[in-house]
Design a protein around this motif. Structure first.
Motif, PDB file in Angstrom:
ATOM      1  N   ILE A  15       7.493  -8.826   6.487  1.00 14.00           N
ATOM      2  CA  ILE A  15       7.610  -8.335   5.018  1.00 14.00           C
ATOM      3  C   ILE A  15       8.593  -7.531   4.664  1.00 14.00           C
ATOM      4  CG2 ILE A  15       5.052  -8.709   4.811  1.00 14.00           C
ATOM      5  CD1 ILE A  15       4.957  -5.328   5.248  1.00 14.00           C
ATOM      6  N   SER A  16       9.065  -7.339   3.338  1.00 19.02           N
ATOM      7  CA  SER A  16      10.276  -6.803   2.998  1.00 19.02           C
ATOM      8  C   SER A  16       9.770  -5.226   2.699  1.00 19.02           C
ATOM      9  CB  SER A  16      10.802  -7.254   1.743  1.00 19.02           C
ATOM     10  OG  SER A  16       9.744  -7.287   0.784  1.00 19.02           O
ATOM     11  N   GLU A  17      10.978  -4.466   2.436  1.00 20.04           N
ATOM     12  CA  GLU A  17      10.807  -3.276   1.918  1.00 20.04           C
ATOM     13  C   GLU A  17       9.995  -3.110   0.794  1.00 20.04           C
ATOM     14  OE1 GLU A  17      13.392   0.963   0.791  1.00 20.04           O
ATOM     15  OE2 GLU A  17      14.410  -0.938   1.467  1.00 20.04           O
ATOM     16  N   ASN A  18      10.391  -3.975  -0.046  1.00 22.75           N
ATOM     17  CA  ASN A  18       9.746  -4.069  -1.652  1.00 22.75           C
ATOM     18  C   ASN A  18       8.566  -4.278  -1.251  1.00 22.75           C
ATOM     19  OD1 ASN A  18      12.410  -3.570  -3.072  1.00 22.75           O
ATOM     20  ND2 ASN A  18      12.546  -6.040  -3.150  1.00 22.75           N
ATOM     21  N   ASP A  19       7.873  -5.139  -0.418  1.00 21.52           N
ATOM     22  CA  ASP A  19       6.356  -5.540  -0.219  1.00 21.52           C
ATOM     23  C   ASP A  19       5.756  -4.124   0.202  1.00 21.52           C
ATOM     24  OD1 ASP A  19       6.373  -8.229  -0.596  1.00 21.52           O
ATOM     25  OD2 ASP A  19       7.063  -8.666   1.415  1.00 21.52           O
ATOM     26  N   ILE A  20       6.459  -3.347   1.370  1.00 26.25           N
ATOM     27  CA  ILE A  20       5.863  -2.146   1.688  1.00 26.25           C
ATOM     28  C   ILE A  20       5.784  -0.900   0.563  1.00 26.25           C
ATOM     29  CG2 ILE A  20       6.340  -0.058   3.118  1.00 26.25           C
ATOM     30  CD1 ILE A  20       7.799  -2.083   5.123  1.00 26.25           C
ATOM     31  N   GLN A  21       6.860  -0.948  -0.272  1.00 27.93           N
ATOM     32  CA  GLN A  21       6.708  -0.112  -1.547  1.00 27.93           C
ATOM     33  C   GLN A  21       5.725  -0.292  -2.315  1.00 27.93           C
ATOM     34  OE1 GLN A  21       7.970   2.872  -1.276  1.00 27.93           O
ATOM     35  NE2 GLN A  21       9.817   2.527  -0.182  1.00 27.93           N
ATOM     36  N   LEU A  22       5.263  -1.741  -2.673  1.00 32.51           N
ATOM     37  CA  LEU A  22       4.429  -2.073  -3.677  1.00 32.51           C
ATOM     38  C   LEU A  22       3.187  -1.815  -2.988  1.00 32.51           C
ATOM     39  CD1 LEU A  22       3.364  -3.934  -6.183  1.00 32.51           C
ATOM     40  CD2 LEU A  22       3.513  -5.887  -4.802  1.00 32.51           C
ATOM     41  N   ILE A  23       2.593  -2.118  -1.650  1.00 37.72           N
ATOM     42  CA  ILE A  23       1.627  -1.626  -0.868  1.00 37.72           C
ATOM     43  C   ILE A  23       1.282  -0.344  -1.288  1.00 37.72           C
ATOM     44  CG2 ILE A  23       0.338  -1.434   1.175  1.00 37.72           C
ATOM     45  CD1 ILE A  23       1.673  -4.165   1.999  1.00 37.72           C
ATOM     46  N   PHE A  24       2.223   0.775  -0.916  1.00 36.59           N
ATOM     47  CA  PHE A  24       2.359   2.203  -1.159  1.00 36.59           C
ATOM     48  C   PHE A  24       1.870   2.508  -2.419  1.00 36.59           C
ATOM     49  CE2 PHE A  24       5.253   3.340   2.483  1.00 36.59           C
ATOM     50  CZ  PHE A  24       4.273   2.979   3.438  1.00 36.59           C
ATOM     51  N   GLU A  25       2.476   1.941  -3.534  1.00 36.41           N
ATOM     52  CA  GLU A  25       2.103   2.359  -4.866  1.00 36.41           C
ATOM     53  C   GLU A  25       0.746   1.893  -5.200  1.00 36.41           C
ATOM     54  OE1 GLU A  25       5.266   0.084  -6.928  1.00 36.41           O
ATOM     55  OE2 GLU A  25       6.638   1.380  -6.242  1.00 36.41           O
ATOM     56  N   THR A  26       0.463   0.717  -4.823  1.00 31.12           N
ATOM     57  CA  THR A  26      -1.150   0.356  -4.952  1.00 31.12           C
ATOM     58  C   THR A  26      -2.016   1.268  -4.275  1.00 31.12           C
ATOM     59  OG1 THR A  26      -0.279  -2.127  -4.995  1.00 31.12           O
ATOM     60  CG2 THR A  26      -2.481  -1.786  -4.964  1.00 31.12           C
ATOM     61  N   ALA A  27      -1.741   1.468  -3.244  1.00 26.74           N
ATOM     62  CA  ALA A  27      -2.502   2.717  -2.268  1.00 26.74           C
ATOM     63  C   ALA A  27      -2.710   3.769  -2.987  1.00 26.74           C
ATOM     64  CB  ALA A  27      -2.248   2.699  -0.713  1.00 26.74           C
ATOM     65  N   ASP A  28      -1.543   4.239  -3.702  1.00 22.95           N
ATOM     66  CA  ASP A  28      -1.808   5.572  -4.381  1.00 22.95           C
ATOM     67  C   ASP A  28      -2.825   5.374  -5.439  1.00 22.95           C
ATOM     68  OD1 ASP A  28       0.454   6.992  -3.343  1.00 22.95           O
ATOM     69  OD2 ASP A  28       1.836   6.109  -4.269  1.00 22.95           O
ATOM     70  N   ASN A  29      -2.841   4.431  -6.203  1.00 22.85           N
ATOM     71  CA  ASN A  29      -3.974   4.187  -7.184  1.00 22.85           C
ATOM     72  C   ASN A  29      -5.375   4.163  -6.663  1.00 22.85           C
ATOM     73  OD1 ASN A  29      -2.062   3.890  -9.366  1.00 22.85           O
ATOM     74  ND2 ASN A  29      -1.774   1.851  -8.875  1.00 22.85           N
ATOM     75  N   PHE A  30      -5.469   3.560  -5.343  1.00 20.09           N
ATOM     76  CA  PHE A  30      -6.924   3.185  -4.884  1.00 20.09           C
ATOM     77  C   PHE A  30      -7.320   4.694  -4.261  1.00 20.09           C
ATOM     78  CE2 PHE A  30      -6.120  -1.391  -4.597  1.00 20.09           C
ATOM     79  CZ  PHE A  30      -7.087  -1.832  -5.660  1.00 20.09           C
ATOM     80  N   LYS A  31      -6.294   5.327  -3.847  1.00 19.20           N
ATOM     81  CA  LYS A  31      -6.658   6.778  -3.206  1.00 19.20           C
ATOM     82  C   LYS A  31      -7.239   7.792  -4.385  1.00 19.20           C
ATOM     83  CE  LYS A  31      -5.528  10.136   0.032  1.00 19.20           C
ATOM     84  NZ  LYS A  31      -4.633  10.947   0.959  1.00 19.20           N
ATOM     85  N   ASP A  32      -6.716   7.332  -5.609  1.00 17.23           N
ATOM     86  CA  ASP A  32      -7.248   8.208  -6.707  1.00 17.23           C
ATOM     87  C   ASP A  32      -8.820   7.691  -6.712  1.00 17.23           C
ATOM     88  OD1 ASP A  32      -5.082   9.614  -7.118  1.00 17.23           O
ATOM     89  OD2 ASP A  32      -4.219   8.022  -8.390  1.00 17.23           O
ATOM     90  N   VAL A  33      -9.088   6.221  -6.889  1.00 12.35           N
ATOM     91  CA  VAL A  33     -10.154   5.895  -6.907  1.00 12.35           C
ATOM     92  C   VAL A  33     -11.098   6.327  -5.683  1.00 12.35           C
ATOM     93  CG1 VAL A  33     -11.726   3.861  -6.645  1.00 12.35           C
ATOM     94  CG2 VAL A  33      -9.458   3.781  -7.872  1.00 12.35           C
ATOM     95  N   LEU A  34     -10.901   6.526  -4.710  1.00 14.65           N
ATOM     96  CA  LEU A  34     -11.447   7.124  -3.293  1.00 14.65           C
ATOM     97  C   LEU A  34     -11.896   8.455  -3.450  1.00 14.65           C
ATOM     98  CD1 LEU A  34      -9.952   5.267  -0.582  1.00 14.65           C
ATOM     99  CD2 LEU A  34     -11.940   4.439  -1.312  1.00 14.65           C
ATOM    100  N   ASN A  35     -11.224   9.215  -4.512  1.00 11.32           N
ATOM    101  CA  ASN A  35     -11.516  10.468  -4.840  1.00 11.32           C
ATOM    102  C   ASN A  35     -12.496  10.719  -5.813  1.00 11.32           C
ATOM    103  OD1 ASN A  35     -10.290  11.946  -2.299  1.00 11.32           O
ATOM    104  ND2 ASN A  35      -8.273  11.345  -3.273  1.00 11.32           N
ATOM    105  N   ARG A  36     -12.877   9.584  -6.654  1.00 10.68           N
ATOM    106  CA  ARG A  36     -13.665   9.748  -7.888  1.00 10.68           C
ATOM    107  C   ARG A  36     -15.156   9.940  -7.341  1.00 10.68           C
ATOM    108  NH1 ARG A  36     -11.562   4.966 -11.233  1.00 10.68           N
ATOM    109  NH2 ARG A  36     -13.475   3.898 -10.400  1.00 10.68           N
TER     110      ARG A  36
END
Length: 307
Positions: A15-36
């Motif tokens: 995978i590419s660096e762009n893939d990794i950054q996209l996964i991180f940005e998506t995980a940021d949103n899901f981490k907010d979900v996990l704290n709800r």
């Protein structure tokens, strides 16, 4: 870019660096979900995921299962220890029988390096590598890098020492690929018998003195001694390994700086590190576990859209 460049997550090398950054940005949103208060979203409500584990696992399997349920996916859990694999059924036959139940995605751990790659060429479902032998463990590397980013603000420019049993570790190889793609410097440290030949060809520094590695790094990712993969003795005893390569609080106190301590688990307390390190102020081990769910939610969500 809102979609991964691949249909499968087989390894960080693919995978590419762009893939990794996209996964991180998506995980940021899901981490907010996990704290709800309500920790569930309907994102994969129509998706069925099979967790197929041919090797023992606790943390990874539970983390994937929780991620899948938080995304509202239907989940099938398969363990080879009580399956027809024991009767001689092949990997492809096993998986095809599961897929005939209309499974959309497969999360697989297997003792043979390359098994997920082989599977991805022979089935239509998305494949996520949850660890293949001593080869790669991509979601562990992603959650490790995500945890460094969360703690230190960025991965680029950081010095990360990977300490321990590099030879038998799938975590080490995935971490090297991931950290380098994100702009970190990487060092490996351990007994010479537990460092692969020509490891420096991957562009990493090599050190045999743990104290020097700790003085160099911003982050120490300490790996477990994998006795179950060792067919011969690579060091005289666990006691001697602990004496020369184990990390204790006195070693950290001598540094004159604060570093981050990580471990993918499970920890052999008193061998790779003492409890005062594992549970101390430098440690982000429990944050790694928490971040693992968010990262795996992100991977599953993004792959489900990569049809």
């Amino acid at each position: 870019m809102s979609q991964l460049s691949t249909r499968h997550l087989l390894g960080i090398k693919d995978i590419s660096e762009n893939d990794i950054q996209l996964i991180f940005e998506t995980a940021d949103n899901f981490k907010d979900v996990l704290n709800r208060p309500i920790k569930k979203v309907p994102s994969l409500r129509d998706i069925t995921i099979a967790n197929i584990f041919f090797e023992n696992s606790t943390r990874t399997r539970l983390s994937f299962e929780l991620a899948e349920k938080r995304l509202s996916a239907d989940v099938i859990n398969f363990s080879s220890s009580n399956s027809s694999v024991k009767k001689g059924e092949t990997l492809i036959d096993t998986v095809n029988n599961i897929l005939s139940m209309k499974v959309d995605m497969v999360v697989m751990r297997h003792a043979s390096p390359g098994a997920p790659h082989f599977l991805s060429k022979n089935i239509q479902a998305n494949v996520v590598n949850a660890g293949d032998g001593t080869h790669e463990h991509p979601t562990q590397a992603l959650l490790d890098a995500f945890s460094i980013r969360e703690k230190l603000g960025d991965v680029a420019g950081k010095k990360v020492a990977i300490i321990g049993d590099i030879l038998h570790s799938r975590v080490a190889l995935s971490n090297i690929f991931c950290l380098q793609k994100l702009g970190a410097e990487v060092m490996v440290c351990g007994p010479i018998t537990l460092l692969p030949k020509h490891i420096d060809s991957l562009g990493v520094k090599v050190e045999y003195d743990v104290q020097k590695a700790l003085e160099w790094c911003d982050v120490a990712n300490v790996l477990r001694i994998q006795l179950e993969r060792q067919q011969i003795k690579y060091f005289p005893s666990l006691r001697e390994y602990s004496l020369y390569f184990g990390i204790n609080k006195k070693m950290l106190d001598r540094l004159g700086k604060k570093i981050v301590i990580m471990h993918p688990g499970p920890i052999n307390r008193g061998v790779e590190m003492n409890s005062d390190v594992a549970d101390g102020e430098h440690s982000i081990i429990l944050q790694q576990v928490e971040n693992g769910v968010a990262i795996r939610m992100a991977v599953l969500y993004l792959l489900a859209g990569a049809k």
